[in-house]
Structures are given as C-alpha cells and as structure tokens.
Design a protein around this motif. Structure first.
Motif, short mmCIF file in Angstrom:
data_model
loop_
_atom_site.label_atom_id
_atom_site.label_comp_id
_atom_site.label_asym_id
_atom_site.label_seq_id
_atom_site.Cartn_x
_atom_site.Cartn_y
_atom_site.Cartn_z
N ALA A 254 0.90 -1.08 0.03
CA ALA A 254 -0.97 0.17 -0.21
C ALA A 254 0.96 1.49 -0.07
O ALA A 254 0.25 2.21 -0.47
CB ALA A 254 -0.60 0.19 0.92
N ALA A 255 1.72 1.34 0.44
CA ALA A 255 3.15 2.85 -0.13
C ALA A 255 3.25 2.95 -0.95
O ALA A 255 3.45 2.03 -1.87
CB ALA A 255 4.57 2.11 1.71
N ALA A 256 3.83 4.79 -1.03
CA ALA A 256 3.79 5.08 -2.29
C ALA A 256 5.01 6.11 -1.94
O ALA A 256 5.26 6.15 -1.03
CB ALA A 256 2.49 5.91 -3.07
N TYR A 257 5.56 6.38 -3.58
CA TYR A 257 6.87 7.48 -3.04
C TYR A 257 5.93 8.59 -3.46
O TYR A 257 5.58 8.63 -4.39
CB TYR A 257 7.31 7.02 -3.99
CG TYR A 257 8.46 8.07 -4.44
CD1 TYR A 257 9.51 7.97 -3.60
CD2 TYR A 257 9.45 8.43 -4.88
CE1 TYR A 257 11.01 8.56 -3.07
CE2 TYR A 257 10.18 9.81 -5.03
CZ TYR A 257 10.76 9.52 -4.47
OH TYR A 257 11.94 10.44 -4.67
N SER A 258 6.52 9.85 -2.83
CA SER A 258 5.58 11.00 -2.64
C SER A 258 6.72 11.87 -3.43
O SER A 258 6.01 13.54 -3.40
CB SER A 258 5.04 11.24 -2.08
OG SER A 258 5.92 11.35 -0.12
N ALA A 259 7.47 12.47 -3.45
CA ALA A 259 8.52 13.39 -3.59
C ALA A 259 8.46 12.94 -4.94
O ALA A 259 9.70 14.10 -5.07
CB ALA A 259 9.94 13.03 -3.03
N SER A 260 8.54 12.57 -5.97
CA SER A 260 8.05 12.83 -7.61
C SER A 260 8.49 14.67 -7.83
O SER A 260 8.98 14.43 -8.59
CB SER A 260 7.33 12.13 -8.01
OG SER A 260 5.89 12.25 -7.93
N TRP A 261 6.94 15.00 -7.43
CA TRP A 261 6.75 16.47 -7.09
C TRP A 261 8.22 17.33 -7.67
O TRP A 261 8.76 18.22 -8.28
CB TRP A 261 6.21 16.95 -6.55
CG TRP A 261 6.51 16.75 -5.17
CD1 TRP A 261 5.74 16.05 -4.11
CD2 TRP A 261 6.78 18.44 -4.26
NE1 TRP A 261 6.02 16.57 -3.08
CE2 TRP A 261 6.57 18.39 -3.34
CE3 TRP A 261 6.77 19.91 -5.03
CZ2 TRP A 261 6.97 19.05 -2.54
CZ3 TRP A 261 7.10 20.46 -4.16
CH2 TRP A 261 7.87 20.90 -2.36
N GLN A 262 8.87 16.25 -6.49
CA GLN A 262 10.21 17.58 -5.50
C GLN A 262 11.29 17.13 -7.49
O GLN A 262 12.62 18.01 -6.76
CB GLN A 262 10.54 17.15 -4.50
CG GLN A 262 9.95 17.51 -3.36
CD GLN A 262 10.38 17.31 -2.40
OE1 GLN A 262 10.82 16.14 -2.13
NE2 GLN A 262 9.42 16.90 -0.75
N ILE A 263 11.57 15.98 -7.02
CA ILE A 263 12.50 15.81 -8.45
C ILE A 263 11.64 16.15 -9.83
O ILE A 263 13.21 16.54 -10.05
CB ILE A 263 12.27 13.70 -8.29
CG1 ILE A 263 12.50 13.48 -7.25
CG2 ILE A 263 12.90 13.45 -10.35
CD1 ILE A 263 13.90 13.29 -6.66
N ASP A 264 10.60 17.03 -9.57
CA ASP A 264 10.23 17.51 -11.32
C ASP A 264 10.67 18.86 -11.03
O ASP A 264 11.49 18.80 -11.91
CB ASP A 264 8.89 17.24 -11.35
CG ASP A 264 8.54 15.32 -11.77
OD1 ASP A 264 8.86 14.82 -12.17
OD2 ASP A 264 6.75 15.96 -11.77
#
Length: 284
Positions: A254-264
């Motif tokens: 159920a866990a997910a990675y939430s920092a993708s916007w920072q990488i973008d």
C-alpha cells in the motif's frame, strides 16, 4: 469404379479425422500440463556462507555493513533448470514475481532489509528517503551483462553485479518486501528494463495525496527516481510516468513514493541551467 472411389474418399476422411483427433488430444494434454515458473531448490545440508559487503554513498555519508548470507539458495539458483521459462500460458506477472519473490530468498531479504530499516530509523529517514536509500544501494551494484537469462536477486547480491533486468528485479523485490507497490517495466523498443514504484503527489503536487501512477527508477546508474534513462532520453515528456497496466507488478503493498514532484522541480531547473550553458557556448 464408383465403389473404389468412394472407398478412397472414405479412407481420406478417416485419416483426416484421425489427424484432427491427435491434434485435439495434444492440445488438451498441453493445456493440462502445469505451468512451471522459475524456482530455487536449496540443499538443506549446505551450510556454507558468504559475507556480502555493503558500501555506497548516501546523503553525504557512507552506508556500510557486512551481511552473512547462506549460499544454499544461491547454488540452487545456479542449478540447471531453476530458470525454466514456460512454453505456454506464461504470465509475465507470475514469471517475474516468481524470480523476485522465491521463498528461498527470504533470509537474504530479511537480512538486507533488517539492516536498511535499522539505518533508516537510526538516521531519521522518511519513507521517501527509504525508497531512495534502497534505490541508491541497487544503483551502486556494478552493471555487467551476465547472460540472456534473468538472474534471481540472490545471484545479483552475492555476485555484486547485474544488468538492467537483474538489478531492476532486485530493487522491485526489495521495495515490495518493504510494503511498497512495485514492479518492473519492459521498454521493448530500447531492449531495456527499469524498476517502478507507485507514486502519489506530495503537498505541492497536482493531486494532493492521491495515488495515481507509477514512476520509473533507472537502476543501471546513479539517477534520481523518475529521471530519464540514458536510453530513453529525448523521448516524450513524462515517459517516466506509467499507468499501472504498464507495470509488471512483483508486490502489491500500500505504500507509495510521494516526492516525485520535488524530483520534477530539480530536473526542470537543472534542464534550464544546462540549456542556458549550451546557448552561451553556441553564442561564443
């Protein structure tokens, strides 16, 4: 004469029926055969071990450890027939899940993740930083083409080498065992594979806290999560985001990675700097 011709026609019909029946029988037999996926058979009497050294940079420090792993599963993975590929009815999800999640590798996962969990807790890492920690560990494993067959994760760990599919399956397995929805993505045009983890946008993202898609993770070199692979660079924007149907899952956490916007944001700013530098050189 007519009788003879009729007999010849009848024989041909009987032969055709016989051949058809044999084909149907063979098809039924093949369909009844169980689909055999890759599996490791360990020798319970083998107590040999090997020390696996972990040593890679992360967030300005060096992550280092020595982990002792039993070699019985490794030798079992190397045994002829352990990587058999089904001829019929092969499910990619079941195939890669069988490679990544073979229970003979439980000790390996438990010891690796036990260390990484301890490291994350002792250094106050967030869930996103934990994903980045596992990613950096796998990216640090030397890239080497080791053959056409896909290796089990324990082979990649023990041998400390692997190509794109070996390393991507290892990372997907580590993430899945850590409770993340993870898998691999096959880029057939580039003859390449990456890992993938489910992502959700953070507080500054487009869809706050809403799990939406999967983000690719290049494993053959050091790269940000979601950064284009060198092999797919200059392709369509957002090629590093894929829908769930494009991912071969090896774990459904159920866990997910939430920092993708920072990488973008980082990649966008870096791209602007690179473009400005290139433009300046052109003017000179």
């Amino acid at each position: 004469m007519i009788r003879i011709q009729q007999m010849k026609i009848l024989k041909k019909l009987l032969a055709a029926v016989l051949i058809f029946g044999m084909i149907i029988s063979s098809a039924v037999s093949v369909g009844a055969m169980p689909t055999v996926y890759p599996s490791i058979t360990s020798d319970p009497g083998d107590t040999s071990t090997q020390v696996v050294e972990i040593d890679f940079p992360f967030k300005g420090e060096t992550v280092s450890a020595e982990i002792i792993l039993g070699l019985a599963p490794y030798y079992g993975a190397k045994h002829e027939g352990s990587k058999s590929t089904p001829l019929f009815g092969c499910s990619p999800e079941k195939y890669y899940a069988a490679v990544a999640q073979d229970p003979a590798q439980d000790e390996m996962y438990a010891k690796l993740l036990g260390f990484f969990t301890w490291y994350a807790e002792s250094h106050g890492l967030t869930g996103d930083e934990y994903v980045e920690l596992l990613t950096t560990y796998v990216q640090n494993i030397p890239y080497k083409t080791v053959g056409a067959e896909v290796n089990f994760p324990i082979e990649t760990v023990i041998e400390d080498q692997g190509d794109c599919d070996d390393k991507s399956i290892l990372l997907a397995g580590l993430l899945a065992r850590s409770g993340y929805a993870a898998g691999v993505v096959v880029l057939s045009e580039e003859n390449h594979m990456t890992a993938a983890v489910k992502t959700k946008e953070g507080e500054s993202g487009r869809s706050k806290n809403q799990i939406s898609e999967y983000i690719l993770i290049e494993t053959t070199r050091f790269a940000y999560i979601g950064e284009d692979s060198a092999l797919i660079r200059n392709r369509n924007k957002n090629r590093t985001r894929v829908r769930e149907e494009g991912v071969i899952l090896v774990g459904g956490g159920a866990a997910a990675y939430s920092a993708s916007w920072q990488i973008d944001t980082i990649l966008e700013e870096r791209g602007q700097i690179v473009s400005a530098i290139e433009a300046r050189w052109v003017r000179r």
